[in-house]
Design a protein around this motif. Structure first.
Motif, short mmCIF file in Angstrom:
data_model
loop_
_atom_site.label_atom_id
_atom_site.label_comp_id
_atom_site.label_asym_id
_atom_site.label_seq_id
_atom_site.Cartn_x
_atom_site.Cartn_y
_atom_site.Cartn_z
N GLN A 79 0.83 -1.22 0.00
CA GLN A 79 0.00 0.00 0.00
C GLN A 79 0.86 1.26 0.00
O GLN A 79 0.41 2.32 -0.42
CB GLN A 79 -0.90 0.00 1.23
N VAL A 158 -5.22 2.64 -0.02
CA VAL A 158 -5.78 1.97 1.15
C VAL A 158 -6.71 0.91 0.59
O VAL A 158 -7.08 0.95 -0.59
CB VAL A 158 -6.50 2.95 2.10
N TYR A 160 -10.20 -1.59 1.25
CA TYR A 160 -11.41 -1.89 2.04
C TYR A 160 -11.81 -3.34 1.81
O TYR A 160 -11.93 -3.79 0.67
CB TYR A 160 -12.55 -0.96 1.64
N LEU A 167 -10.93 -1.49 7.05
CA LEU A 167 -10.15 -0.58 6.21
C LEU A 167 -8.68 -0.74 6.58
O LEU A 167 -8.29 -0.47 7.71
CB LEU A 167 -10.59 0.88 6.43
N SER A 169 -5.54 0.99 6.23
CA SER A 169 -5.51 2.42 5.94
C SER A 169 -4.12 2.99 5.65
O SER A 169 -3.96 4.21 5.62
CB SER A 169 -6.14 3.18 7.12
N ALA A 172 -2.53 6.37 7.24
CA ALA A 172 -3.64 7.13 7.83
C ALA A 172 -4.11 6.48 9.13
O ALA A 172 -4.12 5.25 9.25
CB ALA A 172 -4.80 7.21 6.84
N ALA A 220 -14.05 7.35 1.79
CA ALA A 220 -14.33 6.31 2.79
C ALA A 220 -15.71 6.48 3.41
O ALA A 220 -16.24 5.56 4.04
CB ALA A 220 -13.25 6.36 3.88
N ILE A 225 -17.42 0.88 7.73
CA ILE A 225 -16.11 0.47 8.28
C ILE A 225 -16.28 0.07 9.74
O ILE A 225 -16.79 0.85 10.55
CB ILE A 225 -15.08 1.62 8.16
N ILE A 228 -10.29 -0.35 11.64
CA ILE A 228 -9.25 0.35 10.87
C ILE A 228 -7.90 -0.23 11.28
O ILE A 228 -7.52 -0.20 12.46
CB ILE A 228 -9.27 1.87 11.14
N SER A 230 -4.17 0.41 10.65
CA SER A 230 -3.16 1.34 10.15
C SER A 230 -1.78 0.67 10.17
O SER A 230 -1.59 -0.39 10.77
CB SER A 230 -3.16 2.58 11.04
#
Ligand code: FEO
Length: 402
Positions: A79, A158, A160, A167, A169, A172, A220, A225, A228, A230
């Motif tokens: 990513q 990112v 999903y 997500l 991410s 983020a 998003a 969601i 998350i 990250s």
């Protein structure tokens, strides 16, 4: 030793914690460390999200092998190609040439720049370059790729996942601060243990690209969601609106607090004395939410973070070499580079024979967008004189009544 952790029935954290690195990107101090998160999904096909920083390749590969438990690695989704997430890619591909690499065209280009000797044709089954909205099925899981350029580099996607509503991410919703055991944000007192470092991470790493973060938040918005994941910090599975709201504020350059931040540099304490006097008068006026940041002692990244938090900002600095104190000059240039907007500034300058720091601070602020300046520059010659009390009162009045 295998240090991987279970997140859901099929999803595993195969990351590491770094409590040894002094400065993130060798720039920003990280006294509480940082985690490098990587995720491995065991579906009908196996899927890895991002790799690892160079310092932890061994432990990362051990986590991968233990979690795969003899299975092939079918997909490696990259990513983000900043080296804290991509450094382990060449070794991973040597161990798993059966993998299909999934990333954007831009990511592929930058990976080639970082690893000019990496021969993808030998070390991958295939390469899939994805665009916004492209999808991937791996059995029970269905992935949609969402491009997120400049959150934090141009190649970022990112991802999903619609079955478990996760997500992935990239940078983020990340934070500085290693994980202290628990994997999930709801297992911590996030506000106490992480929020300041999450803001410092956001403001210094992606703060410049608020518009791009806003674009990602809009994309998003329509997705349901529930989690998350990250690349840094704890995983969000409860109260997601808390961190989404913070990102909404930070990325739109909306202050979280209406109080006053005073950022100052001082050489022999005379400028600091004026700051103390001003802070006291602000408090006496009834505004008690005041934060002081001494650039002569505190790294600029903390001041940037506080500037993203407060609406009103007083700058105080001595003149130096007929210019501006270099610590303040660096801070203000960084503030400009980070695109901070919608703030109200006031300026205190000091100079023993030809004060010029105020004019230079004003000049830098005039190059920023959507910021205002309150009142006149308060000029101090070496030390504040008693007869300047009225000027100080006027200065304080101008900032609190802006
Ligand atoms: Fe955690 Fe932009 O890398």
């Amino acid at each position: 030793m295998n240090t991987s952790r279970k997140i859901t029935e099929n999803l595993f954290w195969v990351g590491t914690n770094d409590r040894n690195l002094n400065r993130f990107e060798h720039i920003m101090p990280i006294p509480d460390g940082v985690s490098y998160n990587s995720y491995l999904l065991l579906d009908e096909k196996t899927v890895l999200f991002d790799t690892m920083d160079a310092s932890f390749i061994d432990i990362f590969l051990e986590n991968i092998e233990a979690t795969l438990n003899g299975r092939n690695l079918d997909y490696t989704i990259i990513q983000h190609v900043e080296p804290d997430h991509v450094a382990a890619l060449p070794l991973l591909l040597q161990l798993h040439p059966e993998t299909t690499l999934v990333c954007t065209d831009k990511a592929l280009q930058i990976i080639g720049q970082f690893f000019p000797t990496l021969d993808f044709s030998k070390n991958t089954k295939a390469i899939i370059t994805v665009k916004d909205g492209d999808t991937l099925e791996t059995g029970k899981h269905h992935f949609t790729f969402i491009t997120a350029p400049m959150v934090h580099w141009p190649e970022v996607i990112v991802t999903y996942e619609s079955t478990e509503k996760i997500l992935f991410s990239a940078d983020a919703f990340g934070t500085f601060g290693a994980l202290h055991g628990p994997l999930f944000a709801d297992q911590y007192d996030f506000e106490l243990q992480y929020l300041d470092e999450a803001r410092r991470y956001y403001s210094n790493i992606v703060g410049k690209y608020g518009l791009h973060v806003q674009n990602l938040l809009k994309k998003a918005e329509s997705a349901d969601i529930r989690m998350i994941c990250s690349l840094h910090g704890p995983i969000w599975r409860q109260n997601l609106s808390y961190i989404l709201d913070k990102y909404q504020k930070w990325s739109s350059y909306t202050a979280e607090r209406e109080g006053v931040l005073i950022v100052y540099a001082t050489m022999y304490g005379h400028t600091e004395s004026v700051v103390n006097l001003v802070a006291g008068k602000i408090a006496d006026s009834g505004v008690t939410d005041i934060s002081l940041c001494n650039l002569s002692k505190t790294d600029y990244s903390y001041a940037i973070s506080e500037a993203f938090k407060y609406k009103n900002i007083i700058l105080a600095a001595p003149t130096y070499n007929a210019g501006l104190n270099p610590l303040m000059e660096n801070f203000l240039n960084e503030l400009k580079n980070h695109n901070l907007q919608n703030r109200n500034f006031a300026i205190i300058e000091n100079g023993s024979w030809a004060p010029t720091s105020g004019k230079i601070m004003l000049n830098i602020l005039e190059q920023t967008k959507n910021n205002s300046i309150s009142g006149k520059i308060l000029t101090v010659k070496s030390a504040l004189r008693d007869e300047q009390q009225a000027d100080v009162d006027e200065f304080v009045h101008s900032i609190i009544n802006h």
